[in-house]
Design an enzyme around this catalytic site. Structure first.
Site, mmCIF file in Angstrom:
data_model
loop_
_atom_site.group_PDB
_atom_site.id
_atom_site.type_symbol
_atom_site.label_atom_id
_atom_site.label_comp_id
_atom_site.label_asym_id
_atom_site.label_seq_id
_atom_site.Cartn_x
_atom_site.Cartn_y
_atom_site.Cartn_z
ATOM 1 N N HIS A 88 0.545 1.206 -13.352
ATOM 2 C CA HIS A 88 1.323 0.064 -13.822
ATOM 3 C C HIS A 88 2.805 0.448 -13.801
ATOM 4 O O HIS A 88 3.178 1.502 -14.322
ATOM 5 C CB HIS A 88 0.908 -0.343 -15.242
ATOM 6 C CG HIS A 88 1.662 -1.539 -15.721
ATOM 7 N ND1 HIS A 88 1.405 -2.812 -15.244
ATOM 8 C CD2 HIS A 88 2.708 -1.649 -16.571
ATOM 9 C CE1 HIS A 88 2.262 -3.659 -15.798
ATOM 10 N NE2 HIS A 88 3.071 -2.979 -16.600
ATOM 11 N N MET B 104 -3.908 -6.700 -7.369
ATOM 12 C CA MET B 104 -3.283 -7.734 -8.202
ATOM 13 C C MET B 104 -4.263 -8.705 -8.847
ATOM 14 O O MET B 104 -3.905 -9.827 -9.178
ATOM 15 C CB MET B 104 -2.253 -8.500 -7.368
ATOM 16 C CG MET B 104 -1.120 -7.635 -6.862
ATOM 17 S SD MET B 104 -0.301 -6.718 -8.193
ATOM 18 C CE MET B 104 1.002 -5.899 -7.289
ATOM 19 N N GLY C 273 0.772 -1.243 0.000
ATOM 20 C CA GLY C 273 0.000 0.000 0.000
ATOM 21 C C GLY C 273 0.801 1.289 0.000
ATOM 22 O O GLY C 273 0.314 2.309 0.493
HETATM 23 C C1 GAR Z 1 3.364 -0.941 -7.458
HETATM 24 O O1 GAR Z 1 4.650 -0.867 -8.006
HETATM 25 C C2 GAR Z 1 2.326 -0.963 -8.565
HETATM 26 O O2 GAR Z 1 2.690 -0.174 -9.656
HETATM 27 C C3 GAR Z 1 2.319 -2.415 -8.939
HETATM 28 O O3 GAR Z 1 2.491 -3.114 -7.724
HETATM 29 C C4 GAR Z 1 3.141 -2.298 -6.767
HETATM 30 C C5 GAR Z 1 2.264 -2.182 -5.542
HETATM 31 O O4 GAR Z 1 2.906 -1.517 -4.506
HETATM 32 N N1 GAR Z 1 1.107 -2.755 -9.604
HETATM 33 C C6 GAR Z 1 1.022 -3.680 -10.548
HETATM 34 O O5 GAR Z 1 1.957 -4.347 -10.918
HETATM 35 C C7 GAR Z 1 -0.367 -3.861 -11.152
HETATM 36 N N2 GAR Z 1 -0.293 -4.496 -12.420
HETATM 37 P P1 GAR Z 1 2.107 -0.872 -3.293
HETATM 38 O O6 GAR Z 1 1.150 -1.932 -2.736
HETATM 39 O O7 GAR Z 1 3.195 -0.528 -2.305
HETATM 40 O O8 GAR Z 1 1.382 0.344 -3.800
#
Ligand code: GAR
Length: 209
Positions: free
Chosen positions: A110, A91, A12
């Site tokens: 993304h 996800m 998050g």
């Molecule tokens: C982030 O880097 C986001 O861009 C990626 O997952 C991470 C989540 O981090 N999202 C994806 O890959 C979606 N396809 P967070 O939970 O610390 O925000």
């Protein structure tokens, strides 16, 4: 004032960037009214609770398929009267029962420059592994609307970072989060809430003033 529902699955940090941006006035005309998680026990839920934002857990593992899961998500978004849905490290790919009902009202972050390193199977750290494997010299993040195809909706904002020779996937991920994701996601959310995004021929144009 627009109601923003943020969907999460993990740590998050992007949610935190949104919370901070709302508190310091970077996000105008919108407030985070609910955080929905696809997993129980994730740190994103702690961040929401600390900021006094109501949370709902809809575990992906409790649903047999993506359609049933997406219908449960849609019911909750309807209940929350969401004007904007933000996928912040969410996800799970949502079925068209959500993406059609919330057309041009769902924003995703993304961690690569779409149309590179995106689509099914490209999420989280895997994206950065693939970018390094390929040997790209520039990477970044994309903020885009969500449609029926994974990572294929209209692009709102993109930002870049350089890839260094000794980067690991973790180092590259951190550089992209700090320099692009945590800045551009709140910016795109504010642009949406201020009605400064126009759609023409399935493309998004932002009024940067
Ligand atoms: C982030 O880097 C986001 O861009 C990626 O997952 C991470 C989540 O981090 N999202 C994806 O890959 C979606 N396809 P967070 O939970 O610390 O925000």
């Amino acid at each position: 004032m627009k109601n923003i529902c943020v969907l999460v699955s993990g740590g998050g940090t992007n949610l935190q960037a949104l919370i901070d941006a709302e508190r310091n006035g970077t996000i105008k005309n919108g407030r985070i009214t609910c955080v929905i998680s696809s997993k129980d026990g994730v740190f994103a839920l702690e961040r929401a609770k600390k900021a006094d934002i109501p949370t709902v857990v809809i575990p992906r593992k409790d649903y047999s398929d993506s359609v049933a899961y997406s219908m449960a998500i849609k019911d909750e978004l309807d209940r929350q009267k969401a004007d904007l849905v933000v996928l912040a490290g969410f996800m799970t790919i949502l079925d068209e029962c959500v993406t059609k009902a919330y057309s041009y009202r769902i924003i995703n972050v993304h961690p690569a420059l779409i149309p590179s390193f995106c689509g099914e199977g490209f999420y989280g750290i895997k994206v950065h592994e693939k970018a390094l494997e390929y040997g790209v010299k520039i990477s970044g993040a994309t903020i885009h609307f969500v449609n029926e195809e994974a990572d294929a909706g209209a692009i709102i904002l993109q930002g870049t970072v350089n890839v260094e020779n000794d980067d690991t996937p973790e180092i590259l991920q951190k550089r992209i989060m700090e320099n692009v994701e945590w800045k551009l996601l709140p910016k795109a959310v504010s642009l949406f809430c201020e009605d400064r995004i126009t759609i023409k021929n399935d493309k998004a144009f932002v009024d940067l003033k």
